[in-house]
Design a protein around this motif. Structure first.
Motif, mmCIF file in Angstrom:
data_model
loop_
_atom_site.group_PDB
_atom_site.id
_atom_site.type_symbol
_atom_site.label_atom_id
_atom_site.label_comp_id
_atom_site.label_asym_id
_atom_site.label_seq_id
_atom_site.Cartn_x
_atom_site.Cartn_y
_atom_site.Cartn_z
ATOM 1 N N LYS A 47 0.851 -1.179 0.000
ATOM 2 C CA LYS A 47 0.000 0.000 0.000
ATOM 3 C C LYS A 47 0.886 1.228 0.000
ATOM 4 O O LYS A 47 2.007 1.213 0.477
ATOM 5 N N GLY A 48 0.340 2.260 -0.514
ATOM 6 C CA GLY A 48 1.108 3.495 -0.562
ATOM 7 C C GLY A 48 1.129 4.054 -1.961
ATOM 8 O O GLY A 48 0.346 3.671 -2.823
ATOM 9 N N LYS A 49 2.040 4.975 -2.188
ATOM 10 C CA LYS A 49 2.124 5.614 -3.493
ATOM 11 C C LYS A 49 2.717 4.662 -4.521
ATOM 12 O O LYS A 49 3.594 3.869 -4.223
ATOM 13 N N LEU A 50 2.205 4.789 -5.725
ATOM 14 C CA LEU A 50 2.715 3.993 -6.835
ATOM 15 C C LEU A 50 3.400 4.918 -7.833
ATOM 16 O O LEU A 50 3.032 6.091 -7.975
ATOM 17 N N THR A 51 4.360 4.357 -8.516
ATOM 18 C CA THR A 51 5.033 5.152 -9.547
ATOM 19 C C THR A 51 4.121 5.268 -10.761
ATOM 20 O O THR A 51 3.134 4.534 -10.894
ATOM 21 N N ARG A 52 4.439 6.171 -11.643
ATOM 22 C CA ARG A 52 3.645 6.368 -12.850
ATOM 23 C C ARG A 52 3.648 5.089 -13.689
ATOM 24 O O ARG A 52 2.618 4.708 -14.251
ATOM 25 N N ALA A 53 4.783 4.420 -13.758
ATOM 26 C CA ALA A 53 4.882 3.182 -14.529
ATOM 27 C C ALA A 53 3.967 2.106 -13.930
ATOM 28 O O ALA A 53 3.309 1.355 -14.665
ATOM 29 N N LYS A 57 0.815 0.454 -15.766
ATOM 30 C CA LYS A 57 0.742 -0.995 -15.925
ATOM 31 C C LYS A 57 -0.598 -1.517 -15.408
ATOM 32 O O LYS A 57 -1.230 -2.369 -16.042
ATOM 33 N N GLN A 58 -1.041 -0.995 -14.262
ATOM 34 C CA GLN A 58 -2.333 -1.412 -13.718
ATOM 35 C C GLN A 58 -3.465 -1.059 -14.675
ATOM 36 O O GLN A 58 -4.365 -1.860 -14.914
ATOM 37 N N LYS A 59 -3.411 0.134 -15.239
ATOM 38 C CA LYS A 59 -4.440 0.545 -16.196
ATOM 39 C C LYS A 59 -4.421 -0.354 -17.422
ATOM 40 O O LYS A 59 -5.468 -0.751 -17.942
ATOM 41 N N ARG A 60 -3.214 -0.662 -17.909
ATOM 42 C CA ARG A 60 -3.075 -1.503 -19.093
ATOM 43 C C ARG A 60 -3.629 -2.911 -18.829
ATOM 44 O O ARG A 60 -4.373 -3.464 -19.643
ATOM 45 N N VAL A 61 -3.300 -3.466 -17.670
ATOM 46 C CA VAL A 61 -3.779 -4.806 -17.320
ATOM 47 C C VAL A 61 -5.302 -4.801 -17.190
ATOM 48 O O VAL A 61 -5.985 -5.708 -17.679
#
Length: 110
Positions: A47-53, A57-61
């Motif tokens: 949990k916490g902040k995620l990088t832009r990549a 990747k989450q959006k792409r998946v």
């Protein structure tokens, strides 16, 4: 004044009498705990902040998963349409056969 005077005699006998059994079962319990610990460690997500990549990747998946679900739904729908055509043919065929039988019966009755 203490809440209780300690363990009862029955509990003490049970604990002292089960030392041999406890050693054997404790090894098994440790193995189970280790395997259960591995499973729970995999389930815990960071949990916490995620990088832009990572976000990309989450959006792409997620987009791929939704596209796959849409393709499956469309395929299932098309299969149902094809099945409807086959069933419609079968119904028409049986209706035609029944009509022919009715004609034969009416000819025989007259």
């Amino acid at each position: 004044k203490p809440i209780s005077e300690g363990m009862s005699a029955f509990t003490k006998e049970f604990i002292v009498g089960s030392d041999d059994e406890e050693e054997e079962s404790s090894d098994e319990e440790e193995e189970e705990e280790e395997s259960a610990g591995a499973v729970t460690m995999e389930l815990i997500k960071k949990k916490g902040k995620l990088t832009r990549a990572q976000r990309n990747k989450q959006k792409r998946v997620k987009a791929e998963e939704t596209a796959l679900k849409e393709r499956r739904a469309k395929k299932q729908f098309m299969h149902q349409l094809n099945e409807a055509h086959i069933h419609n043919k079968a119904v028409k065929k049986t209706e035609k056969e029944q009509a022919e039988r009715q004609l034969e019966l009416t000819k025989l009755r007259n």
